[in-house]
Design a protein around this motif. Structure first.
Motif, PDB file in Angstrom:
ATOM      1  N   SER A  38      -1.412  16.055 -11.130  1.00 40.41           N
ATOM      2  CA  SER A  38      -0.605  16.820 -12.071  1.00 40.41           C
ATOM      3  C   SER A  38      -1.526  17.293 -13.185  1.00 40.41           C
ATOM      4  CB  SER A  38       0.529  15.969 -12.635  1.00 40.41           C
ATOM      5  OG  SER A  38       0.012  14.901 -13.393  1.00 40.41           O
ATOM      6  N   TYR A  55       2.005  21.281 -14.690  1.00 41.44           N
ATOM      7  CA  TYR A  55       2.318  21.359 -13.262  1.00 41.44           C
ATOM      8  C   TYR A  55       2.394  19.920 -12.780  1.00 41.44           C
ATOM      9  CZ  TYR A  55       1.834  23.020  -8.409  1.00 41.44           C
ATOM     10  OH  TYR A  55       2.033  23.335  -7.092  1.00 41.44           O
ATOM     11  N   ALA A  67       6.977  20.365  -6.142  1.00 44.92           N
ATOM     12  CA  ALA A  67       6.180  20.728  -7.312  1.00 44.92           C
ATOM     13  C   ALA A  67       7.022  21.550  -8.279  1.00 44.92           C
ATOM     14  CB  ALA A  67       4.962  21.531  -6.885  1.00 44.92           C
ATOM     15  N   GLU A  68       6.753  21.346  -9.573  1.00 44.18           N
ATOM     16  CA  GLU A  68       7.407  22.152 -10.590  1.00 44.18           C
ATOM     17  C   GLU A  68       6.448  22.403 -11.741  1.00 44.18           C
ATOM     18  OE1 GLU A  68      10.887  20.048 -11.989  1.00 44.18           O
ATOM     19  OE2 GLU A  68       9.728  18.866 -13.393  1.00 44.18           O
ATOM     20  N   VAL A  69       6.679  23.501 -12.419  1.00 43.01           N
ATOM     21  CA  VAL A  69       5.989  23.780 -13.675  1.00 43.01           C
ATOM     22  C   VAL A  69       6.986  23.526 -14.780  1.00 43.01           C
ATOM     23  CG1 VAL A  69       4.341  25.451 -12.764  1.00 43.01           C
ATOM     24  CG2 VAL A  69       6.568  26.232 -13.527  1.00 43.01           C
ATOM     25  N   ALA A  78       7.682  25.392  -8.879  1.00 39.75           N
ATOM     26  CA  ALA A  78       6.305  25.868  -9.038  1.00 39.75           C
ATOM     27  C   ALA A  78       6.046  27.047  -8.120  1.00 39.75           C
ATOM     28  CB  ALA A  78       5.315  24.746  -8.775  1.00 39.75           C
ATOM     29  N   HIS A  80       4.951  31.203  -7.575  1.00 41.25           N
ATOM     30  CA  HIS A  80       3.826  32.003  -8.043  1.00 41.25           C
ATOM     31  C   HIS A  80       4.284  33.402  -8.401  1.00 41.25           C
ATOM     32  CE1 HIS A  80       1.082  28.868  -6.872  1.00 41.25           C
ATOM     33  NE2 HIS A  80       1.760  28.764  -5.755  1.00 41.25           N
ATOM     34  N   LEU A 105       1.219  29.738 -17.642  1.00 39.41           N
ATOM     35  CA  LEU A 105       1.744  29.005 -16.484  1.00 39.41           C
ATOM     36  C   LEU A 105       0.900  29.272 -15.239  1.00 39.41           C
ATOM     37  CD1 LEU A 105       5.544  29.468 -17.139  1.00 39.41           C
ATOM     38  CD2 LEU A 105       4.330  27.298 -17.067  1.00 39.41           C
ATOM     39  N   LEU A 106       0.444  30.489 -15.096  1.00 36.93           N
ATOM     40  CA  LEU A 106      -0.452  30.811 -13.987  1.00 36.93           C
ATOM     41  C   LEU A 106      -1.777  30.058 -14.147  1.00 36.93           C
ATOM     42  CD1 LEU A 106      -0.873  32.441 -11.410  1.00 36.93           C
ATOM     43  CD2 LEU A 106      -1.724  34.305 -12.834  1.00 36.93           C
ATOM     44  N   THR A 109      -1.238  26.455 -13.149  1.00 41.15           N
ATOM     45  CA  THR A 109      -1.163  26.383 -11.694  1.00 41.15           C
ATOM     46  C   THR A 109      -2.566  26.507 -11.085  1.00 41.15           C
ATOM     47  OG1 THR A 109       1.050  27.345 -11.756  1.00 41.15           O
ATOM     48  CG2 THR A 109      -0.087  27.410  -9.651  1.00 41.15           C
ATOM     49  N   THR A 110      -3.356  27.415 -11.606  1.00 38.44           N
ATOM     50  CA  THR A 110      -4.738  27.570 -11.145  1.00 38.44           C
ATOM     51  C   THR A 110      -5.540  26.303 -11.410  1.00 38.44           C
ATOM     52  OG1 THR A 110      -4.629  29.945 -11.548  1.00 38.44           O
ATOM     53  CG2 THR A 110      -6.830  28.974 -11.376  1.00 38.44           C
ATOM     54  N   TYR A 112      -4.409  23.318 -11.531  1.00 40.00           N
ATOM     55  CA  TYR A 112      -3.985  22.330 -10.547  1.00 40.00           C
ATOM     56  C   TYR A 112      -4.761  22.497  -9.237  1.00 40.00           C
ATOM     57  CZ  TYR A 112      -1.329  20.132  -6.866  1.00 40.00           C
ATOM     58  OH  TYR A 112      -0.992  19.394  -5.768  1.00 40.00           O
TER      59      TYR A 112
END
Length: 185
Positions: A38, A55, A67-69, A78, A80, A105-106, A109-110, A112
């Motif tokens: 995470s 994330y 998965a979640e943001v 989560a 995209h 948020l992107l 995610t990146t 992660y």
């Protein structure tokens, strides 16, 4: 660690840590005893307020582990898709910053996925070094749980590899990421 700084995966992780809206990046594991990484950080609003962002993996009765943001206390799947990130900005009352929220948020995610790549590679290298130890190598080849070898010793070696990779990721995030000022929120 200095040899690894030139690896492509490590360089991409470092670049992801440098996002201007993220501070206090930390990589961990979702849940107790979980193998799922995470990423948590703090999003800096235009007014300088810091909001938790990240994330993570969660368990639910309806969907199982997924998965979640999240931004603040508002979670979302989560995905995209930018429109999902815009909805999250709307729910957290940051509509005027929706583009910045979507990019943050992107970036999380990146982070992660880059952390995952670095962690897996480091663990593989550590386990390959352990493979040179003949007793450990024989234990891996025999494979069975009841093979008379010390299973706890194997688990300990794997746990050490996991902890070393996590420490390295957090060290890199601390070195190359932004930090909130003391008393920032």
């Amino acid at each position: 660690m200095t040899d690894r700084l030139w690896d492509k995966d490590v360089q991409e992780f470092i670049e992801a840590c440098k996002h201007e809206k993220l501070a206090d990046i930390e990589v961990g594991y979702s849940g107790i005893g979980s193998a799922f990484l995470s990423v948590s950080a703090r999003y800096r609003t235009r007014r300088g307020r810091l909001i938790p962002i990240g994330y993570r993996w969660v368990e639910s009765g309806k969907w199982g582990t997924h998965a979640e943001v999240y931004l603040g206390t508002v979670p979302a799947p989560a995905g995209h898709d930018a429109k999902d990130f815009f909805r999250l900005a709307w729910k957290t009352r940051l509509w005027w910053e929706r583009n910045h929220v979507a990019y943050a948020l992107l970036a999380v995610t990146t982070l992660y996925f880059k952390a995952h790549a670095v962690r897996d590679r480091m663990q593989l290298e550590h386990l390959e070094n352990l493979k040179k130890d003949q007793e450990f190598s024989a234990a891996l080849l025999k494979g069975g749980i009841d093979d008379g070898l010390d299973v706890d010793q194997r688990r300990e070696a794997i746990s050490q590899a996991r902890d070393a990779a996590l420490r390295t990721l957090n060290d890199l995030a601390h070195l190359y990421g932004a930090h909130s000022e003391p008393g920032g929120e």
